[in-house]
Design a protein around this motif. Structure first.
Motif, short mmCIF file in Angstrom:
data_model
loop_
_atom_site.label_atom_id
_atom_site.label_comp_id
_atom_site.label_asym_id
_atom_site.label_seq_id
_atom_site.Cartn_x
_atom_site.Cartn_y
_atom_site.Cartn_z
N GLN A 68 -5.59 8.90 2.78
CA GLN A 68 -5.83 8.16 1.55
C GLN A 68 -4.89 6.96 1.49
N GLN A 106 -2.71 -2.66 -3.12
CA GLN A 106 -2.56 -3.62 -4.23
C GLN A 106 -2.32 -5.02 -3.65
N LYS A 124 -6.51 -3.96 -7.03
CA LYS A 124 -6.10 -2.68 -6.47
C LYS A 124 -7.30 -1.76 -6.27
N SER A 161 0.83 -1.21 0.00
CA SER A 161 0.00 0.00 0.00
C SER A 161 0.86 1.25 0.00
N PHE A 193 -3.74 3.67 -1.21
CA PHE A 193 -3.81 2.85 -2.41
C PHE A 193 -3.30 1.46 -2.03
N LYS A 246 -8.27 2.35 -4.32
CA LYS A 246 -7.81 3.56 -3.62
C LYS A 246 -9.01 4.13 -2.87
#
Length: 211
Positions: free
Chosen positions: A174, A178, A199, A162, A176, A201
């Protein structure tokens, strides 16, 4: 402002705060409610949520079962899928067994005998039972107690990574995330299948901690 007026104002403010949810956008739950595990919850953070488990395992199953090199073999290949082979490189504490158990269960049902699964986590209890059969302590059951333990052809390995950011001005956080899985040939070390990265976000301005 008099002392009495100040006291009344403080009492009203405290009462208002007590009647207001702690965070904007949250809902107060009275008692216990049954929730859909595949739906978005009000207290979901920016990390992996319960709804992601089914979505990720479903995507992997559909992809792998359409991969001829693995599925279209004369004999069903033997595969190991266990939580210790899924590395969590993120800050979120995550029960890896939830994802690997769901993945193994769905593959086992959907493959319809085209894949066989081996449990290395049960090696100790298997050895205990084999020893009792060979010593005559218990009956042989319906299979030959002298058969060799099954070797595996493939091992499913994966990684969760991440990237985290936070806006110090607005407090918005935030992440993201994967999640990658690969199938490794246990004889040659070749990677015979790599799944499409899962993935997503997510961002929130709520003070939610992913456990």
């Amino acid at each position: 402002m008099t002392i009495r007026q100040f006291g009344l104002l403080a009492a009203v403010t405290i009462a208002a705060l007590a009647a207001t949810p702690a965070m904007a956008g949250t809902k107060r739950i009275e008692g216990v409610q049954d929730l859909d595990p595949d739906s978005k919850a009000d207290n979901d953070g920016v990390g992996i949520a319960s709804r992601d488990i089914a979505a990720i395992s479903d995507a992997i199953v559909r992809d792998l079962l359409n991969y001829p090199e693995v599925i279209d073999r004369p004999l069903p290949p033997r595969v190991i899928i266990q939580a210790s082979d899924l590395r969590n490189m993120t800050m979120q504490r995550f029960q890896r067994d939830m994802l690997t158990d769901a993945l193994r269960s769905q593959l086992n049902r959907s493959a319809r005998g085209k894949l066989r699964f081996i449990s290395r986590e049960s090696a100790e209890v298997v050895e205990q039972e084999r020893a009792m059969k060979q010593d005559g302590f218990v009956s042989a059951g319906t299979t030959d107690p002298n058969r060799m333990r099954s070797g595996a052809d493939y091992r499913m390995v994966g990684k969760i990574t991440s990237i985290d950011t936070r806006n110090v001005g607005t407090g918005t956080q935030q992440r993201f995330t994967q999640i990658m899985f690969e199938l490794v040939d246990l004889t040659t070390g070749d990677i015979v299948w790599t799944g499409e990265p899962n993935k997503f976000k997510r961002a929130t301005d709520m003070d939610i901690v992913d456990q």
